[in-house]
Design a protein around this motif. Sequence first.
Motif, PDB file in Angstrom:
ATOM      1  N   ASN A  46      -5.886   3.465  -7.401  1.00 25.88           N
ATOM      2  CA  ASN A  46      -5.760   2.455  -6.344  1.00 25.88           C
ATOM      3  C   ASN A  46      -6.583   1.198  -6.674  1.00 25.88           C
ATOM      4  N   LEU A  47      -6.472   0.226  -5.813  1.00 26.37           N
ATOM      5  CA  LEU A  47      -7.029  -1.103  -6.103  1.00 26.37           C
ATOM      6  C   LEU A  47      -8.521  -1.047  -6.430  1.00 26.37           C
ATOM      7  N   ARG A  48      -9.293  -0.303  -5.628  1.00 28.80           N
ATOM      8  CA  ARG A  48     -10.755  -0.343  -5.852  1.00 28.80           C
ATOM      9  C   ARG A  48     -11.127   0.303  -7.186  1.00 28.80           C
TER      10      ARG A  48
ATOM     11  N   HIS B  55      -2.849   9.191  -6.858  1.00 28.30           N
ATOM     12  CA  HIS B  55      -3.091   7.897  -6.226  1.00 28.30           C
ATOM     13  C   HIS B  55      -4.570   7.493  -6.165  1.00 28.30           C
TER      14      HIS B  55
ATOM     15  N   SER C 214       0.849  -1.197   0.000  1.00 26.20           N
ATOM     16  CA  SER C 214       0.000   0.000   0.000  1.00 26.20           C
ATOM     17  C   SER C 214       0.877   1.237   0.000  1.00 26.20           C
ATOM     18  N   SER C 215       0.687   2.094  -1.002  1.00 33.03           N
ATOM     19  CA  SER C 215       1.556   3.274  -1.018  1.00 33.03           C
ATOM     20  C   SER C 215       1.114   4.283   0.041  1.00 33.03           C
ATOM     21  N   ALA C 216      -0.184   4.301   0.382  1.00 37.23           N
ATOM     22  CA  ALA C 216      -0.613   5.205   1.457  1.00 37.23           C
ATOM     23  C   ALA C 216      -0.044   4.731   2.796  1.00 37.23           C
TER      24      ALA C 216
ATOM     25  N   ARG D 237       3.685   5.617   2.971  1.00 34.38           N
ATOM     26  CA  ARG D 237       3.913   7.028   3.373  1.00 34.38           C
ATOM     27  C   ARG D 237       4.015   7.136   4.899  1.00 34.38           C
TER      28      ARG D 237
ATOM     29  N   VAL E  84      -6.609   1.013   3.883  1.00 34.18           N
ATOM     30  CA  VAL E  84      -5.463   1.173   4.780  1.00 34.18           C
ATOM     31  C   VAL E  84      -4.701   2.410   4.290  1.00 34.18           C
ATOM     32  N   PRO E  85      -3.957   3.060   5.164  1.00 30.07           N
ATOM     33  CA  PRO E  85      -3.600   2.700   6.523  1.00 30.07           C
ATOM     34  C   PRO E  85      -4.636   3.158   7.549  1.00 30.07           C
TER      35      PRO E  85
ATOM     36  N   GLY F 167     -12.921   1.354   4.500  1.00 31.12           N
ATOM     37  CA  GLY F 167     -12.397   0.077   4.027  1.00 31.12           C
ATOM     38  C   GLY F 167     -11.071   0.237   3.309  1.00 31.12           C
TER      39      GLY F 167
ATOM     40  N   GLN G  53      -6.558   8.100   6.941  1.00 37.96           N
ATOM     41  CA  GLN G  53      -6.091   9.041   5.912  1.00 37.96           C
ATOM     42  C   GLN G  53      -4.622   9.408   6.163  1.00 37.96           C
ATOM     43  N   SER G  54      -3.773   8.989   5.248  1.00 41.86           N
ATOM     44  CA  SER G  54      -2.321   9.136   5.463  1.00 41.86           C
ATOM     45  C   SER G  54      -1.909  10.591   5.709  1.00 41.86           C
TER      46      SER G  54
HETATM   47  N1  LIG Z   1      -6.563   8.750   0.780  1.00 42.15           N
HETATM   48  C1  LIG Z   1      -6.278   7.536   1.493  1.00 42.15           C
HETATM   49  C2  LIG Z   1      -6.073   6.432   0.471  1.00 42.15           C
HETATM   50  C3  LIG Z   1      -6.032   5.080   1.109  1.00 42.15           C
HETATM   51  C4  LIG Z   1      -6.018   3.990   0.040  1.00 42.15           C
HETATM   52  O1  LIG Z   1      -6.457   4.161  -1.108  1.00 42.15           O
HETATM   53  N2  LIG Z   1      -5.513   2.829   0.440  1.00 42.15           N
HETATM   54  C5  LIG Z   1      -5.450   1.732  -0.473  1.00 42.15           C
HETATM   55  C6  LIG Z   1      -4.063   1.103  -0.454  1.00 42.15           C
HETATM   56  S1  LIG Z   1      -2.818   2.204  -0.990  1.00 42.15           S
HETATM   57  C7  LIG Z   1      -6.439   0.670  -0.065  1.00 42.15           C
HETATM   58  O2  LIG Z   1      -6.660   0.432   1.109  1.00 42.15           O
HETATM   59  N3  LIG Z   1      -7.066   0.037  -1.060  1.00 42.15           N
HETATM   60  C8  LIG Z   1      -8.000  -0.979  -0.828  1.00 42.15           C
HETATM   61  C9  LIG Z   1      -9.018  -1.046  -1.913  1.00 42.15           C
HETATM   62  O3  LIG Z   1      -8.908  -0.264  -2.869  1.00 42.15           O
HETATM   63  O4  LIG Z   1      -9.911  -1.890  -1.796  1.00 42.15           O
HETATM   64  C10 LIG Z   1      -5.049   7.723   2.352  1.00 42.15           C
HETATM   65  O5  LIG Z   1      -4.217   8.561   2.002  1.00 42.15           O
HETATM   66  O6  LIG Z   1      -4.914   7.075   3.407  1.00 42.15           O
END
Ligand SMILES: N[C@@H](CCC(=O)N[C@@H](CS)C(=O)NCC(=O)O)C(=O)O
Length: 213
Positions: A109-111, A105, A10-12, A15, A53-54, A51, A65-66
């Motif tokens: 991201n994955l979703r 990002h 996870s890039s978030a 960070r 991370v982080p 739903g 929220q990172s």
């Molecule tokens: N804006 C959020 C983005 C968090 C985010 O998109 N996390 C991704 C991993 S980098 C995640 O949990 N993806 C799971 C999914 O897309 O189902 C942050 O900065 O924390």
Amino acid sequence: MLVLHDYFRSSAGYRVRIALNLKGVDYVRREVPLLENAQRSPEHLARNPQGLVPALEVEGRVLTQSLAIVDWLDARYPEPRLIPADSQARAAALARAMVVGMDVHPINNLRVMRYLEQELGASVEARSAWTAHWMAEGFSALETMARTADAEGPFLGGAAPDISDCFLIPQLFNARRFAVPLDAYPLLLRAEAAAVAHPAFAAAHPDRVAPNA
Ligand SMILES: N[C@@H](CCC(=O)N[C@@H](CS)C(=O)NCC(=O)O)C(=O)O
């Protein structure tokens, strides 16, 4: 003890790992396997209704929220500062971080990838082109922002990394995974080279925290 709910790639999350390491704060990681949809489990949704991370557990509360987490870390552990105190420098550092965190990002991201593929029928090639396009837009703007900034490098933040470096380095890791060309961004690559040599960044790298590492 802080508990970081995170996924190694996870890039978030990456960070936040960098920021925690730069601050020298002890924490434990709990892996949330995104490919198994653990982020959608009731247990994780109770931590983060988005739903995602982080999520950082702090004394019985959960921060999400990172960017908000890095901001909290800066308030709680002021040294070294990751968000500059000077109002102009602060706005510039946050703007650089937000190029990655708000404009690149979230649409890669994955979703979003899953939606493109499963709901809109995008092919693997189309998804890759989408990713590469939005990364190139963001990196190109960041390179110009770095060139016109006062900071001399090697980091975007100057001699020492700031929040924008915490956001940039994981995005460059993603770019390399997806073979996005990076030659046009020498200042971003200079920051990356400095990060490779920096123990706080090195210890946060996905290869170092992967479940089988
Ligand atoms: N804006 C959020 C983005 C968090 C985010 O998109 N996390 C991704 C991993 S980098 C995640 O949990 N993806 C799971 C999914 O897309 O189902 C942050 O900065 O924390």
